[in-house]
Design a protein around this motif. Structure first.
Motif, PDB file in Angstrom:
ATOM      1  N   UNK A 215      30.358  35.675  50.885  1.00 32.92           N
ATOM      2  CA  UNK A 215      30.233  34.698  49.864  1.00 32.92           C
ATOM      3  C   UNK A 215      30.270  35.210  48.311  1.00 32.92           C
ATOM      4  N   UNK A 216      31.228  36.139  48.175  1.00 33.88           N
ATOM      5  CA  UNK A 216      31.386  36.794  46.720  1.00 33.88           C
ATOM      6  C   UNK A 216      31.790  35.669  45.740  1.00 33.88           C
ATOM      7  N   UNK A 217      32.611  34.771  46.354  1.00 33.58           N
ATOM      8  CA  UNK A 217      32.927  33.788  45.571  1.00 33.58           C
ATOM      9  C   UNK A 217      32.024  33.012  44.959  1.00 33.58           C
TER      10      UNK A 217
ATOM     11  N   UNK B 298      36.426  45.501  54.612  1.00 30.30           N
ATOM     12  CA  UNK B 298      36.188  43.921  54.086  1.00 30.30           C
ATOM     13  C   UNK B 298      37.655  43.786  53.118  1.00 30.30           C
ATOM     14  N   UNK B 299      38.307  42.689  53.527  1.00 28.80           N
ATOM     15  CA  UNK B 299      39.213  42.259  52.466  1.00 28.80           C
ATOM     16  C   UNK B 299      39.009  40.815  52.246  1.00 28.80           C
ATOM     17  N   UNK B 300      38.135  40.153  52.607  1.00 29.04           N
ATOM     18  CA  UNK B 300      37.717  38.823  52.660  1.00 29.04           C
ATOM     19  C   UNK B 300      36.468  38.692  51.548  1.00 29.04           C
ATOM     20  N   UNK B 301      36.625  37.832  50.543  1.00 28.55           N
ATOM     21  CA  UNK B 301      37.448  36.797  50.225  1.00 28.55           C
ATOM     22  C   UNK B 301      38.504  37.364  49.317  1.00 28.55           C
TER      23      UNK B 301
ATOM     24  N   UNK C 190      23.721  30.183  48.734  1.00 29.39           N
ATOM     25  CA  UNK C 190      22.856  31.173  48.373  1.00 29.39           C
ATOM     26  C   UNK C 190      21.570  30.681  47.486  1.00 29.39           C
ATOM     27  N   UNK C 191      20.596  30.568  48.283  1.00 23.87           N
ATOM     28  CA  UNK C 191      19.377  30.144  47.769  1.00 23.87           C
ATOM     29  C   UNK C 191      18.612  31.184  47.386  1.00 23.87           C
TER      30      UNK C 191
ATOM     31  N   UNK D  65      30.255  46.120  41.266  1.00 32.26           N
ATOM     32  CA  UNK D  65      30.741  46.310  39.984  1.00 32.26           C
ATOM     33  C   UNK D  65      32.267  45.939  39.608  1.00 32.26           C
ATOM     34  N   UNK D  66      33.066  45.268  40.621  1.00 34.23           N
ATOM     35  CA  UNK D  66      34.041  44.779  40.619  1.00 34.23           C
ATOM     36  C   UNK D  66      34.082  43.263  41.321  1.00 34.23           C
ATOM     37  N   UNK D  67      34.882  42.342  40.649  1.00 32.55           N
ATOM     38  CA  UNK D  67      34.720  41.147  41.323  1.00 32.55           C
ATOM     39  C   UNK D  67      34.769  40.699  42.863  1.00 32.55           C
ATOM     40  N   UNK D  68      35.943  41.510  43.342  1.00 32.07           N
ATOM     41  CA  UNK D  68      36.237  41.145  44.743  1.00 32.07           C
ATOM     42  C   UNK D  68      36.433  42.638  45.448  1.00 32.07           C
ATOM     43  N   UNK D  69      35.265  43.287  45.819  1.00 28.16           N
ATOM     44  CA  UNK D  69      35.496  44.703  46.375  1.00 28.16           C
ATOM     45  C   UNK D  69      36.455  44.539  47.429  1.00 28.16           C
ATOM     46  N   UNK D  70      37.206  45.588  47.718  1.00 30.99           N
ATOM     47  CA  UNK D  70      37.993  46.043  48.826  1.00 30.99           C
ATOM     48  C   UNK D  70      37.440  47.352  49.397  1.00 30.99           C
TER      49      UNK D  70
END
Length: 431
Positions: free
Chosen positions: A117-119, A428-431, A104-105, A419-424
């Motif tokens: 690349x949410x992580x 989408x369910x990855x990552x 992520x540049x 607004x949530x660390x890993x949105x579902x």
């Protein structure tokens, strides 16, 4: 030499300290090297001068890359050109891990790439700011409730039946007990708690199997549900208003840097800390029709209706006394009009939509039973819920706050997925 956090750097001016973190940016100009270091609590510019650091150490530092982990020692001072800003004069640089080329540049990336690349994306400055505001909102809600005689009363995530409607349930097999479901809301279980503690709340993840692709929907999100004995409709709305206004003030007080990073208009948030507007569903529909909506008196508000309803308001708007046909079975009827329920939705200004749904609950056993029978609900499965109306029933009310929607409004974030660390979401369910 003392380990310190960036947020505390002003306490150590002129003293040599040690910072541990990651390289957010790096540039060099001749014998000067500028490293922006972030450590989770904040970020600071560090300045290395080759003659002071030594040629070998200076060359090592020059080879740091974005997101490399590093320990930097130095002496903090006031920034020479920026008031209230600090920088670190570097005395030592110790790389821990030189990061690979960071995906992520600085160039623009599409939402699908960023979500995949949410992580890594959560390290970016704006995502950091949004999620820190989320942290503040979470604890502000808890603090307000704790100070107003509510206690934490956790409801189960695995449930044997529905709360909000059977069409939006995530279903699973539960050993030899048959089907179980991921909770849509803790409300029904919370009502048991008020008979013991008076006022209770829970705060955790809930799940809705809705096939919605809007910017306001997630399949897994966090909800604070509260229930209170001896509280009726008007007082219930006042508690909701007081809570939200407390959260606004807390965020303005504690998240000034985060709001600045997000370029949030804080004047609009300050203006929202004023008495909220109230109107009935009937009045809301009449106003919306004047504004060009085709909504009818028997319909729920759509997303655009919520925008229209609040477009001229600086404060959130309560819409209360809804037609009974479009609200849940457990809501108490309006004694002045049995075709309406004593329910409310709280709509945020600036187009951010519904924040809260609440109501006074039906406390009469026979009335509640008749409604459940009319909706062909499996009475045996809900007998425990009905029992609450047989053993010391009292007037009571409750409401639920969607954490992500509240954070979206307060932070000015257009899409709830940030607004949530890993949105579902449904796609989408990855990552």
């Amino acid at each position: 030499m003392q380990d310190v956090f960036v947020k505390d750097i002003e306490k150590y001016l002129g003293q040599e300290v040690r910072l541990k973190g990651w390289v957010r940016n790096i540039r060099h100009s001749g014998k000067l090297l500028f490293i922006i270091l972030r450590d989770g609590t904040g970020e600071i510019q560090t300045v290395a001068f080759q003659p002071d650091l030594g040629e070998k150490a200076f060359e090592t530092a020059k080879h740091l890359t974005l997101e490399s982990s590093v320990i930097i020692c130095g002496i903090p001072n006031l920034h020479p050109k920026q008031e209230g800003v600090y920088e670190l004069q570097v005395t030592q640089v110790q790389p821990l891990q030189i990061a690979d080329e960071y995906p992520i540049g600085k160039k623009e990336h599409g939402p699908d790439f960023l979500l995949s690349n949410r992580h890594l994306w959560i390290r970016s400055q704006k995502q950091w700011a949004i999620l820190r505001i989320r942290h503040t909102v979470y604890y502000a809600i808890c603090n307000y409730l704790n100070e107003h005689n509510f206690i934490r009363f956790d409801s189960p995530i695995l449930t044997p039946n529905a709360c909000e409607g059977t069409t939006t349930l995530f279903e699973l097999d539960y050993f030899d007990e048959g089907k179980a479901y991921l909770s849509q809301s803790g409300q029904l279980y919370l009502e048991t708690g008020i008979m013991s503690f008076g006022r209770v709340y829970d705060f955790g993840p809930v799940f809705r199997a809705e096939r919605s692709k809007t910017r306001k929907h997630l399949t897994e999100f966090w909800m604070m549900d509260a229930e209170a004995a001896f509280v009726e409709h008007d007082e219930n709305m006042q508690i909701q208003e007081d809570l939200i206004r407390y959260v606004i003030r807390t965020v303005l007080s504690e998240c000034a840097l985060e709001l600045q990073i997000l370029e949030r208009n804080t004047e609009s948030l300050k203006a929202a800390d004023a008495p909220f507007k109230r109107m009935t569903h009937y009045e809301a529909v009449e106003l919306l029709r004047q504004k060009g909506s085709d909504i009818t008196h028997s319909k729920d508000l759509g997303a655009q209706d919520e925008v229209l309803l609040t477009e001229d308001s600086e404060v959130p708007v309560f819409v209360e006394r809804w037609p009974k046909e479009i609200k849940a079975f457990y809501m108490k009827r309006d004694p002045l009009n049995p075709n309406l329920v004593l329910g409310d939705d709280l709509i945020a200004p600036e187009g951010f939509g519904e924040l809260i749904g609440g109501s006074q609950r039906e406390d009469d056993y026979e009335l509640l039973l008749s409604r459940m029978q009319a909706e062909n609900m499996p009475i045996d499965d809900y007998q425990w819920f009905l029992d609450l109306r047989k053993y010391g029933s009292v007037p009571h009310s409750g409401f639920g706050v969607g954490l992500e929607r509240l954070v979206a409004w307060l932070s000015g974030t257009p899409h709830i997925r940030e607004t949530i660390p890993f949105p579902r979401m449904i796609y989408r369910i990855y990552p």
